[in-house]
Design a protein around this motif. Structure first.
Motif, mmCIF file in Angstrom:
data_model
loop_
_atom_site.group_PDB
_atom_site.id
_atom_site.type_symbol
_atom_site.label_atom_id
_atom_site.label_comp_id
_atom_site.label_asym_id
_atom_site.label_seq_id
_atom_site.Cartn_x
_atom_site.Cartn_y
_atom_site.Cartn_z
ATOM 1 N N MET A 1 0.858 -1.169 0.000
ATOM 2 C CA MET A 1 0.000 0.000 0.000
ATOM 3 C C MET A 1 0.906 1.234 0.000
ATOM 4 O O MET A 1 1.886 1.288 0.718
ATOM 5 C CB MET A 1 -0.908 -0.022 1.225
ATOM 6 C CG MET A 1 -1.891 1.113 1.257
ATOM 7 S SD MET A 1 -3.116 1.016 2.579
ATOM 8 C CE MET A 1 -4.166 -0.280 1.975
ATOM 9 N N SER A 2 0.544 2.210 -0.786
ATOM 10 C CA SER A 2 1.339 3.435 -0.886
ATOM 11 C C SER A 2 0.726 4.542 -0.021
ATOM 12 O O SER A 2 -0.433 4.459 0.387
ATOM 13 C CB SER A 2 1.396 3.902 -2.331
ATOM 14 O OG SER A 2 0.138 4.390 -2.732
ATOM 15 N N ILE A 3 1.518 5.569 0.204
ATOM 16 C CA ILE A 3 1.017 6.707 0.975
ATOM 17 C C ILE A 3 -0.115 7.395 0.218
ATOM 18 O O ILE A 3 -1.067 7.886 0.828
ATOM 19 C CB ILE A 3 2.157 7.689 1.347
ATOM 20 C CG1 ILE A 3 1.676 8.701 2.384
ATOM 21 C CG2 ILE A 3 2.702 8.385 0.128
ATOM 22 C CD1 ILE A 3 1.309 8.127 3.718
ATOM 23 N N LYS A 4 -0.046 7.410 -1.102
ATOM 24 C CA LYS A 4 -1.130 8.012 -1.898
ATOM 25 C C LYS A 4 -2.435 7.241 -1.703
ATOM 26 O O LYS A 4 -3.504 7.841 -1.614
ATOM 27 C CB LYS A 4 -0.750 8.057 -3.370
ATOM 28 C CG LYS A 4 0.323 9.091 -3.656
ATOM 29 C CD LYS A 4 0.335 9.466 -5.107
ATOM 30 C CE LYS A 4 1.415 10.450 -5.395
ATOM 31 N NZ LYS A 4 0.996 11.808 -5.355
ATOM 32 N N ALA A 5 -2.362 5.913 -1.624
ATOM 33 C CA ALA A 5 -3.557 5.095 -1.391
ATOM 34 C C ALA A 5 -4.125 5.384 -0.004
ATOM 35 O O ALA A 5 -5.346 5.493 0.168
ATOM 36 C CB ALA A 5 -3.228 3.619 -1.543
ATOM 37 N N ILE A 6 -3.259 5.514 0.970
ATOM 38 C CA ILE A 6 -3.708 5.804 2.337
ATOM 39 C C ILE A 6 -4.359 7.194 2.387
ATOM 40 O O ILE A 6 -5.411 7.365 3.014
ATOM 41 C CB ILE A 6 -2.534 5.686 3.327
ATOM 42 C CG1 ILE A 6 -2.117 4.207 3.437
ATOM 43 C CG2 ILE A 6 -2.910 6.252 4.694
ATOM 44 C CD1 ILE A 6 -0.845 3.974 4.205
ATOM 45 N N GLU A 7 -3.760 8.166 1.722
ATOM 46 C CA GLU A 7 -4.347 9.503 1.696
ATOM 47 C C GLU A 7 -5.698 9.500 0.976
ATOM 48 O O GLU A 7 -6.620 10.221 1.373
ATOM 49 C CB GLU A 7 -3.380 10.488 1.042
ATOM 50 C CG GLU A 7 -2.199 10.783 1.945
ATOM 51 C CD GLU A 7 -1.119 11.608 1.284
ATOM 52 O OE1 GLU A 7 -1.111 11.756 0.050
ATOM 53 O OE2 GLU A 7 -0.261 12.119 2.034
ATOM 54 N N ASP A 11 -9.181 10.667 2.648
ATOM 55 C CA ASP A 11 -10.050 11.664 2.027
ATOM 56 C C ASP A 11 -11.463 11.124 1.795
ATOM 57 O O ASP A 11 -12.453 11.828 2.012
ATOM 58 C CB ASP A 11 -9.455 12.138 0.703
ATOM 59 C CG ASP A 11 -8.160 12.921 0.899
ATOM 60 O OD1 ASP A 11 -7.899 13.372 2.039
ATOM 61 O OD2 ASP A 11 -7.411 13.060 -0.085
ATOM 62 N N LYS A 12 -11.564 9.879 1.371
ATOM 63 C CA LYS A 12 -12.885 9.276 1.127
ATOM 64 C C LYS A 12 -13.652 9.078 2.430
ATOM 65 O O LYS A 12 -14.872 9.246 2.469
ATOM 66 C CB LYS A 12 -12.732 7.958 0.380
ATOM 67 C CG LYS A 12 -12.321 8.155 -1.060
ATOM 68 C CD LYS A 12 -12.113 6.834 -1.765
ATOM 69 C CE LYS A 12 -11.645 7.048 -3.198
ATOM 70 N NZ LYS A 12 -11.418 5.780 -3.884
ATOM 71 N N LEU A 13 -12.938 8.726 3.505
ATOM 72 C CA LEU A 13 -13.599 8.602 4.804
ATOM 73 C C LEU A 13 -14.157 9.951 5.257
ATOM 74 O O LEU A 13 -15.293 10.025 5.728
ATOM 75 C CB LEU A 13 -12.630 8.072 5.858
ATOM 76 C CG LEU A 13 -12.444 6.578 5.948
ATOM 77 C CD1 LEU A 13 -11.319 6.256 6.922
ATOM 78 C CD2 LEU A 13 -13.714 5.879 6.364
ATOM 79 N N LEU A 14 -13.359 10.992 5.108
ATOM 80 C CA LEU A 14 -13.811 12.318 5.509
ATOM 81 C C LEU A 14 -15.027 12.742 4.685
ATOM 82 O O LEU A 14 -16.004 13.269 5.225
ATOM 83 C CB LEU A 14 -12.689 13.338 5.375
ATOM 84 C CG LEU A 14 -12.999 14.747 5.856
ATOM 85 C CD1 LEU A 14 -13.425 14.738 7.322
ATOM 86 C CD2 LEU A 14 -11.792 15.636 5.653
#
Length: 68
Positions: A1-7, A11-14
């Motif tokens: 998993m990449s940091i971009k995927a985590i971000e 963002d989608k959770l927010l």
């Protein structure tokens, strides 16, 4: 998993919370704690914790945005 995927998950959770999904607030908060900890100290342990938290948070995304 990449940091971009985590971000993207963050963002989608927010976005989901703002749309009224109050159940996503706790996974978002937990993900943000891990994310902020990892930003301060980018150790391997903190990265593993962040990835683990992100993988769990995916379940709280709306079905159309959930990759699982």
């Amino acid at each position: 998993m990449s940091i971009k995927a985590i971000e993207a998950i963050k963002d989608k959770l927010l976005k989901s919370i703002k749309a009224g999904n109050k159940e996503a607030a706790t996974p978002y908060r937990d993900l943000m704690v891990c994310y902020n900890t990892w930003e301060r100290d980018q150790s391997a342990d903190n990265w593993r914790n962040l990835v683990h938290q992100a993988q769990g948070a995916i379940m709280w995304l709306p079905r159309d945005e959930n990759p699982n």
